[in-house]
Design an enzyme around this catalytic site. Structure first.
Site, short mmCIF file in Angstrom:
data_model
loop_
_atom_site.label_atom_id
_atom_site.label_comp_id
_atom_site.label_asym_id
_atom_site.label_seq_id
_atom_site.Cartn_x
_atom_site.Cartn_y
_atom_site.Cartn_z
N LYS A 1 0.83 -1.21 0.00
CA LYS A 1 0.00 0.00 0.00
C LYS A 1 0.87 1.26 0.00
CE LYS A 1 -1.92 2.77 3.00
NZ LYS A 1 -1.90 4.01 2.20
N GLY B 1 5.37 8.44 9.36
CA GLY B 1 5.54 9.33 10.50
C GLY B 1 5.62 8.56 11.82
N GLU C 1 4.15 9.20 14.67
CA GLU C 1 2.87 8.98 15.36
C GLU C 1 2.12 7.79 14.76
OE1 GLU C 1 2.34 10.06 18.26
OE2 GLU C 1 4.20 11.14 17.96
N THR C 2 2.11 7.70 13.44
CA THR C 2 1.46 6.53 12.81
C THR C 2 2.22 5.26 13.22
OG1 THR C 2 1.15 8.00 10.91
CG2 THR C 2 0.53 5.71 10.61
N GLU D 1 9.80 17.29 13.46
CA GLU D 1 10.06 17.05 12.04
C GLU D 1 9.08 17.86 11.19
OE1 GLU D 1 8.95 13.31 10.24
OE2 GLU D 1 10.90 13.23 9.27
P1 NDP Z 1 2.20 8.81 7.46
O1 NDP Z 1 2.64 8.13 8.68
O2 NDP Z 1 1.03 9.75 7.54
O3 NDP Z 1 1.80 7.74 6.32
C1 NDP Z 1 2.66 6.74 5.87
C2 NDP Z 1 1.83 5.61 5.27
O4 NDP Z 1 1.05 5.00 6.29
C3 NDP Z 1 0.84 6.06 4.21
O5 NDP Z 1 0.72 5.04 3.24
C4 NDP Z 1 -0.44 6.21 5.03
O6 NDP Z 1 -1.59 6.13 4.24
C5 NDP Z 1 -0.33 5.01 5.95
N1 NDP Z 1 -1.10 5.12 7.19
C6 NDP Z 1 -1.55 6.24 7.82
N2 NDP Z 1 -2.21 5.90 8.97
C7 NDP Z 1 -2.15 4.54 9.05
C8 NDP Z 1 -2.62 3.57 10.01
N3 NDP Z 1 -3.26 3.96 11.13
N4 NDP Z 1 -2.39 2.27 9.77
C9 NDP Z 1 -1.71 1.88 8.68
N5 NDP Z 1 -1.25 2.72 7.73
C10 NDP Z 1 -1.45 4.04 7.92
O7 NDP Z 1 3.47 9.55 6.87
P2 NDP Z 1 3.56 10.53 5.63
O8 NDP Z 1 2.93 9.91 4.43
O9 NDP Z 1 3.15 11.88 6.05
O10 NDP Z 1 5.16 10.45 5.39
C11 NDP Z 1 6.04 11.26 6.03
C12 NDP Z 1 6.77 10.53 7.16
O11 NDP Z 1 7.47 9.39 6.68
C13 NDP Z 1 7.81 11.43 7.78
O12 NDP Z 1 7.72 11.39 9.17
C14 NDP Z 1 9.11 10.81 7.33
O13 NDP Z 1 10.19 11.06 8.17
C15 NDP Z 1 8.77 9.36 7.27
N6 NDP Z 1 9.75 8.66 6.43
C16 NDP Z 1 10.66 7.81 7.01
C17 NDP Z 1 11.64 7.20 6.25
C18 NDP Z 1 12.67 6.29 6.86
O14 NDP Z 1 13.33 5.57 6.11
N7 NDP Z 1 12.84 6.27 8.17
C19 NDP Z 1 11.72 7.44 4.81
C20 NDP Z 1 10.71 8.33 4.30
C21 NDP Z 1 9.76 8.90 5.10
P3 NDP Z 1 -2.24 7.43 3.53
O15 NDP Z 1 -1.19 8.49 3.49
O16 NDP Z 1 -2.57 6.91 2.19
O17 NDP Z 1 -3.42 7.81 4.36
#
Ligand code: NDP
Length: 487
Positions: free
Chosen positions: A173, A227, A229-230, A379
Site C-alpha cells: 500500500k 511518520g 505517530e502513525t 520534524e
Molecule cells: P504517514 O505516517 O502519515 O503515512 C505513511 C503511510 O502509512 C501512508 O501510506 C499512510 O496512508 C499510511 N497510514 C496512515 N495511517 C495509518 C494507520 N493507522 N495504519 C496503517 N497505515 C497508515 O506519513 P507521511 O505519508 O506523512 O510520510 C512522512 C513521514 O514518513 C515522515 O515522518 C518521514 O520522516 C517518514 N519517512 C521515514 C523514512 C525512513 O526511512 N525512516 C523514509 C521516508 C519517510 P495514507 O497516506 O494513504 O493515508
C-alpha cells in the site's frame, strides 16, 4: 498506465470499490489521474489471497523462481526507467534528475536481493554429541508493506524486493496521494511472472485500508515507513498479537560543519542535505550545526547558493528544486514558519510562495534558534533548516543528540579521523562523513531512538523478512540414559 482498474488482487486487475480520488500533479495543481481505491473488504480479500498464495503455491520454497522474477522485474524496470521516472515526477513534483536516480536504485535493489538470496548459505555445525545443528531461514508469511509519498517507488522497493526474495507473499500500500508508479511497477511484476496472490496492490487511505492491513490476524509481518505517530499506533496494534513489525520513522538529522571544513563545499553539501527532494526526506539535514568561528562566512555562502537554486518545472533537467507534495503539506510547512518566527527565531531567507500555479515555496533558513524550539525539535518534512553554532566537539555532539530522533547525521571536516570520533558518539542509524544522502543498497538503513525499529537494506533488510529456525538433527534415535526409573 492501467487506465481503469487500480487494484491487483490474486493476479487480477480489479475495480476499486472504495473512494474515488483525484491524483494531483503538484507542479501544476492539475488532475493527473483518477483512482478508484479499495474498500475495506477488498483490503481484507487481499490479505486472504496473500495467505492462500503462501500456503498453496511453491513461492516460499522455490528460490529459483523468486530470483528469476526479481531479476526479470529489475530488467523491465530499467528498460522503462525514463517513463517511470517521468510518472514519479508528475505525481510527486520531485526534479526529474532525482526521479531517475530513484528508478535505477529501485532496479538495483531488486537485483541485490535476488543475488543475496542466490548466495544465501545458512550456518551448520556438527556438535560434540553427534547432533548436526542447522540454522535455517524461512519466510515469515504474509507481509503488509506500507510506505509514504516522498519516494513512492524506491521506499516501496526497499520492502518489496527483500520480502519477495525471502519467499513471503505481500500486500503493498503506497500513500493514497502517490499511487502512480506503484501501478506501473505492478504491471512490471505481472509481466515478470509473479504468481497470483504473491503480490497484491491495494490503494487507499491509512484509515481504514492501512489499518486493515495492519490489524488482520492473517498478516504475519508489518513493514512500515512513515511518520512517528502513525508508527506508534502500528506498533501498539502489532504488540497485541506479537506480530512482527519494522518501523522506519521520522528524523531531525544534524549536519555538523567543523571549523576546518572547506566552507564553499560545506555550504553546497548542506544545501544538498537539507533541500534535496524539497527537504521531504526522512534523513534531511534539517539542523545545521556550524562551528562559531566560521558561522558568518558559512551563512554568506549558504545564502548566496540557496538564492541561486533553480526552482521550477520538475520535468526540466536543469531544475534543482520542485514543488512540495500537496496544498495540505504546504500549509503545514507555512505553519511551522509562523511557529518559528513566533518562537523568536530569525528567518534569514525563504518561505515565499513562487508563481501562481504549482505548490512552490522558497527554501527556508532560520538562525537565532535554541534547542528547545519546536522548529528544532519537530520534524517539518519540508524545506526548512535551522542553524545553530557550537564551540567544542562535545557541544556539537550534545546538540546533535538533543532530539527524540536518531535517524541520520553528517559531519563535514578536513580531518576525517576527528569526524569519525564525533560520528561514533552520535546516536543515529546512518552517518555520512564528508558526504550526505546516498543510501547504499548493501548497507543497513534505519533509526535509533524514536526514528524506528529494525533496519532496511543490506543483509539486515532480508533478515527482517525471515524467521530463524534451528534444527537439531541426529540420524538415529539413541538411548537417552537420563532417567533412573523405579524399575
Ligand atoms: P504517514 O505516517 O502519515 O503515512 C505513511 C503511510 O502509512 C501512508 O501510506 C499512510 O496512508 C499510511 N497510514 C496512515 N495511517 C495509518 C494507520 N493507522 N495504519 C496503517 N497505515 C497508515 O506519513 P507521511 O505519508 O506523512 O510520510 C512522512 C513521514 O514518513 C515522515 O515522518 C518521514 O520522516 C517518514 N519517512 C521515514 C523514512 C525512513 O526511512 N525512516 C523514509 C521516508 C519517510 P495514507 O497516506 O494513504 O493515508
Amino acid at each position: 498506465m492501467h487506465q481503469d482498474k487500480h487494484l491487483y488482487l490474486n493476479g487480477q486487475w480489479v475495480n476499486g470499490e472504495g473512494l474515488t480520488r483525484q491524483i494531483i500533479n503538484p507542479a501544476t495543481e492539475e488532475i493527473l489521474t483518477t483512482i478508484k481505491e479499495a474498500s475495506k473488504e477488498q483490503a481484507e480479500d487481499a490479505v486472504t489471497y496473500a495467505a492462500q498464495a503462501f500456503q498453496q503455491t511453491d513461492w516460499a520454497v522455490n528460490k529459483e523462481k523468486r530470483i528469476k522474477v526479481l531479476k526479470t522485474a529489475a530488467g523491465l524496470l530499467e528498460e522503462s526507467a525514463d517513463e517511470v521516472a517521468r510518472l514519479e515526477t508528475l505525481n510527486t513534483g520531485k526534479p526529474i534528475r532525482e526521479a531517475i536516480l530513484d528508478i535505477y536504485d529501485s532496479a538495483a535493489c531488486l537485483r541485490y536481493y535476488a543475488d543475496l538470496m542466490s548466495q544465501a548459505e545458512f550456518w551448520k555445525k556438527e556438535m560434540e554429541d553427534g547432533t548436526v545443528s542447522e540454522v535455517r531461514k524461512e519466510p515469515i508469511g504474509v507481509c503488509s508493506l506500507i510506505v509514504p509519498w516522498n519516494f513512492p517507488l524506491l521506499l516501496g522497493m526497499w520492502k518489496i524486493a527483500p520480502a519477495l526474495a525471502a519467499g513471503n507473499t505481500v500486500i503493498y500500500k503506497p500513500s493514497e496521494i502517490t499511487p502512480v508508479t506503484a501501478l506501473k511497477f505492478t504491471e512490471i511484476l505481472e509481466k515478470s511472472g509473479v504468481p497470483a496472490g504473491v503480490f497484491n496492490l491495494v490503494l487507499g487511505e491509512g484509515d481504514p485500508i492501512g489499518q486493515t492491513l495492519v490489524s488482520s490476524e492473517k498478516v504475519d509481518k508489518v513493514s512500515f515507513t512513515g511518520g512517528s505517530e502513525t508508527g506508534r499506533k502500528i506498533n501498539q496494534e502489532c504488540a497485541g498479537s506479537f506480530k512482527r513489525v519494522s518501523l522506519e520513522l521520522g528524523g531531525k538529522s544534524p549536519l555538523i560543519v567543523l571549523e576546518d571544513a572547506d566552507i564553499k563545499l560545506a555550504a553546497e553539501w548542506a544545501i544538498f542535505g537539507s533541500f534535496f527532494n524539497q527537504g521531504e526526506v526522512c534523513v534531511a539535514s534539517s539542523r545545521l550545526l556550524v562551528h562559531e568561528n566560521i558561522y558568518e562566512e558559512f551563512i554568506a555562502e549558504l545564502l548566496e547558493k540557496v538564492k541561486n537554486l533553480k526552482i521550477g518545472d520538475p520535468l526540466k533537467e536543469e531544475t534543482d528544486f520542485g514543488p512540495v507534495i500537496s496544498e495540505q503539506h504546504l500549509r503545514k510547512i507555512e505553519d511551522y514558519i509562523k511557529i518559528g518566527k513566533a518562537e523568536g527565531a530569525e528567518c534569514l531567507y525563504g518561505g515565499e510562495r513562487v508563481g501562481s500555479k504549482g505548490l512552490y515555496i522558497t527554501p527556508v533558513i532560520f538562525s537565532n534558534v535554541n534547542q528547545n524550539m519546536r522548529i528544532v525539535q519537530e520534524e517539518i518534512f519540508g524545506p526548512v533548516v535551522t542553524i545553530q553554532t557550537f564551540n567544542t566537539e562535545q557541544e556539537a555532539i550534545e546538540l546533535a543528540n538533543g532530539t527524540r530522533f536518531g535517524l541520520a547525521a553528517g559531519v563535514l571536516s578536513a580531518d576525517a579521523e576527528k569526524a569519525d570520533r564525533i560520528a561514533s558518539q552520535i546516536k543515529a542509524g546512518t552517518i555520512w562523513i564528508n558526504s550526505y544522502h546516498t543510501p547504499y543498497v548493501e548497507a543497513p538503513w534505519g533509526g535509533y531512538k524514536q526514528s524506528g525499529i529494525g533496519r532496511e537494506l543490506g543483509p539486515q533488510g532480508l533478515d527482517g523478512f525471515m524467521e530463524t529456525k534451528h534444527i537439531n538433527k541426529k540420524e538415529h534415535l539413541e538411548p537417552l540414559n537420563w532417567y533412573t526409573f523405579k524399575n
